[in-house]
Design an enzyme around this catalytic site. Structure first.
Site, PDB file in Angstrom:
ATOM      1  N   ASP A  34       0.857  -1.181   0.000  1.00 50.31           N
ATOM      2  CA  ASP A  34       0.000   0.000   0.000  1.00 50.31           C
ATOM      3  C   ASP A  34       0.898   1.237   0.000  1.00 50.31           C
ATOM      4  O   ASP A  34       2.110   1.140   0.125  1.00 50.31           O
ATOM      5  CB  ASP A  34      -0.947  -0.017   1.198  1.00 50.31           C
ATOM      6  CG  ASP A  34      -0.201   0.051   2.497  1.00 50.31           C
ATOM      7  OD1 ASP A  34       1.016   0.314   2.471  1.00 50.31           O
ATOM      8  OD2 ASP A  34      -0.835  -0.158   3.536  1.00 50.31           O
ATOM      9  N   ASP A  71      -7.672  -7.482   0.954  1.00 46.56           N
ATOM     10  CA  ASP A  71      -6.720  -7.882   1.991  1.00 46.56           C
ATOM     11  C   ASP A  71      -7.356  -7.728   3.355  1.00 46.56           C
ATOM     12  O   ASP A  71      -8.351  -7.021   3.503  1.00 46.56           O
ATOM     13  CB  ASP A  71      -5.450  -7.025   1.917  1.00 46.56           C
ATOM     14  CG  ASP A  71      -5.713  -5.569   2.243  1.00 46.56           C
ATOM     15  OD1 ASP A  71      -5.569  -5.178   3.425  1.00 46.56           O
ATOM     16  OD2 ASP A  71      -6.074  -4.803   1.326  1.00 46.56           O
ATOM     17  N   CYS A  95     -10.486 -30.030   7.839  1.00 40.57           N
ATOM     18  CA  CYS A  95      -9.620 -28.993   7.249  1.00 40.57           C
ATOM     19  C   CYS A  95      -8.317 -29.637   6.768  1.00 40.57           C
ATOM     20  O   CYS A  95      -7.768 -30.527   7.413  1.00 40.57           O
ATOM     21  CB  CYS A  95      -9.329 -27.907   8.283  1.00 40.57           C
ATOM     22  SG  CYS A  95      -8.171 -26.651   7.697  1.00 40.57           S
ATOM     23  N   CYS A 150      -5.397 -28.108   6.376  1.00 44.36           N
ATOM     24  CA  CYS A 150      -4.192 -27.322   6.674  1.00 44.36           C
ATOM     25  C   CYS A 150      -3.205 -28.121   7.522  1.00 44.36           C
ATOM     26  O   CYS A 150      -3.544 -29.125   8.146  1.00 44.36           O
ATOM     27  CB  CYS A 150      -4.552 -25.996   7.342  1.00 44.36           C
ATOM     28  SG  CYS A 150      -4.742 -26.057   9.128  1.00 44.36           S
ATOM     29  N   CYS A 164      -4.222 -28.483  11.277  1.00 43.38           N
ATOM     30  CA  CYS A 164      -5.282 -29.458  11.533  1.00 43.38           C
ATOM     31  C   CYS A 164      -4.828 -30.892  11.248  1.00 43.38           C
ATOM     32  O   CYS A 164      -5.302 -31.836  11.867  1.00 43.38           O
ATOM     33  CB  CYS A 164      -6.528 -29.116  10.725  1.00 43.38           C
ATOM     34  SG  CYS A 164      -7.341 -27.610  11.315  1.00 43.38           S
ATOM     35  N   HIS A 205      -4.039 -22.077  10.228  1.00 46.32           N
ATOM     36  CA  HIS A 205      -5.413 -22.547  10.013  1.00 46.32           C
ATOM     37  C   HIS A 205      -6.328 -21.419   9.527  1.00 46.32           C
ATOM     38  O   HIS A 205      -7.087 -21.591   8.562  1.00 46.32           O
ATOM     39  CB  HIS A 205      -5.987 -23.166  11.293  1.00 46.32           C
ATOM     40  CG  HIS A 205      -7.454 -23.414  11.178  1.00 46.32           C
ATOM     41  ND1 HIS A 205      -7.974 -24.431  10.414  1.00 46.32           N
ATOM     42  CD2 HIS A 205      -8.521 -22.704  11.647  1.00 46.32           C
ATOM     43  CE1 HIS A 205      -9.297 -24.371  10.442  1.00 46.32           C
ATOM     44  NE2 HIS A 205      -9.653 -23.333  11.175  1.00 46.32           N
TER      45      HIS A 205
HETATM   46 ZN   LIG Z   1      -6.982 -26.110   9.594  1.00 50.33          ZN
END
Ligand SMILES: [Zn+2]
Length: 443
Positions: free
Chosen positions: A136, A340, A378, A380, A383, A409
């Site tokens: 920015d 964002d 999930c 990720c 997880c 996560h």
């Molecule tokens: Zn996750």
């Protein structure tokens, strides 16, 4: 700025796709945007939906191409304010599907200094993030931090009795705006600095992000109509100066990858001012646009739609700084391509984690023996490998790893939600996906 731009390129740095950098100083073809599927065509909305939205849906999918890679839109752009997504490795951001990162020119200018990033080969090389980057302009931080509290800035002329010229209790006014730029005091050590359109462009060119934003004045919803008009004209003149300096720097900094410049649309809550700003800046040779400034949550979709009805359709539009899942859907359906948000990492540091059923706080005692993942199903890293009980323990023990795991996560959650929204536009079921997602999240 380096006295001799050609000497500022370290030998180890190679632009990703500059074919003949010595010959072509401003190869704008290194940046492009292509519209994919239009929401109104793939998912024709009902008359009632159009009425409720206050107008046609302008959402679309698309593809932004930069010298450091492509961004499939709509896309969530993760925030790495000081050239780091707080507590998360860049490799983890790539693994969780983040397409691009946004850093903050104000913070990097003060620390470590934009010249350091230039010597490193630019923001991406400095922070070991090979993908696309945004910065920015620094205007928001200069002006909001300058008045001591967020989103309220110094006013040089106030014709209302409202509180808009106030500074936060116990704070000193640190920013002063004039037609040429802004004087401000560093929030780090009180040193005086000057930002102007030219300086912002010089700083952002040194930082070297793929997408930069023009220097604008941020107003508040409390400012008088007269001040909004005056400010909008100042931002228009600053936009012209940004383009001029941007073109000069692009030509001077031979061999650097092309950096795209987005104009920033202000105008607060006023439809005529927003539309005027879009027409004024839309006619300038910007590569894309940022929609910024004072927005009330309930007017977010309306204001984004006003802007996107006016802006050129073949250029990307970034909505600056939103936070909640419902805002993301509102932004997407009204034609924002990227946006964002600091929330995923900010709330993670306070142990809050997102799930399809809402946001929960992991500090609660009920998680002490909860050996399931943060979110069932999930994909990720957090997880796949860690339990709520373990991360709860880390948080209670004030271990840094809790922020890292929850941030991974949360970033994955938002990235995936936006990816799924993009796929839903393409497959013709965006409105069903939105209804299901929000009904579950806010249940
Ligand atoms: Zn996750």
């Amino acid at each position: 700025m380096p006295a001799n731009p050609s000497s500022a390129t370290p030998p180890s740095f190679r632009p990703a796709s500059a074919a003949s950098p010595a010959v072509t100083p401003a190869d704008q073809s290194q940046f492009s945007f292509r519209v994919g599927t239009r929401l109104a065509e793939s998912c024709p909305p009902s008359a009632a939906q159009v009425l409720a939205n206050g107008g046609e849906f302008l959402g679309r999918t698309g593809l932004i191409s930069t010298p450091h890679g492509e961004i499939q839109t709509p896309a969530f752009i993760a925030v790495g304010t000081k050239a780091t997504v707080k507590s998360v490795l860049p490799e983890s951001m790539a693994e969780l599907g983040a397409q691009a990162l946004l850093a903050n020119a104000y913070h990097l200018y003060l620390q470590p200094g934009a010249d350091i990033l230039d010597e490193a080969g630019g923001l991406g090389a400095f922070m070991n993030w090979p993908g696309p980057t945004f910065t920015d302009s620094g205007g928001f931080q200069v002006m909001s931090l300058g008045s001591g509290f967020k989103k309220v800035i110094d006013m040089k002329s106030v014709d209302t009795s409202g509180p808009d010229d106030a500074v936060a209790p116990g704070k000193e006014r640190l920013a002063h705006i004039d037609d040429d730029g802004v004087w401000f005091k560093s929030h780090l050590n009180g040193d005086h600095h000057r930002f102007s359109p030219e300086i912002s462009m010089q700083v952002q060119h040194q930082i070297g992000a793929d997408i930069m934003f023009a220097f604008d004045e941020l107003t508040t919803l409390q400012n008088s109509r007269g001040y909004q008009e005056e400010s909008l004209e100042r931002t228009r003149l600053w936009a012209l100066r940004c383009i001029k300096e941007h073109f000069r720097l692009t030509a001077a900094r031979v061999g650097k990858p092309y950096q795209a410049l987005f104009g920033v649309i202000q105008g607060a809550q006023y439809e005529d001012l927003r539309r005027k700003a879009c027409r004024d800046l839309g006619a300038m040779p910007f590569d894309g646009f940022g929609i910024g400034g004072a927005l009330e949550k309930e007017n977010l979709g309306t204001i984004v739609r006003w802007c996107n009805e006016e802006l050129p359709e073949d250029k990307p539009r970034h909505l600056l700084g939103i936070s909640e899942p419902d805002d993301i859907f509102t932004a997407i359906e009204n034609g924002a391509d990227t946006f964002d948000c600091v929330s995923p990492t900010r709330v993670a540091r306070n142990s809050a984690f997102y799930t399809p059923f809402g946001r929960f706080n992991l500090s609660g005692a009920k998680y002490k023996r909860d050996f399931g993942p943060l979110q069932e199903g999930c994909d990720c890293y957090a997880c796949a490998n860690y339990s709520r009980a373990y991360i709860h323990h880390l948080y209670k023990a004030k271990e840094m790893l809790s922020a890292t795991l929850i941030s991974i996560h949360n970033e994955r959650f938002v990235v995936k939600m936006v990816d799924d929204a993009r796929l839903a536009i393409e497959s013709g079921r965006f409105f069903e996906f939105k209804a299901e997602t929000l009904a579950r999240y806010y249940s």
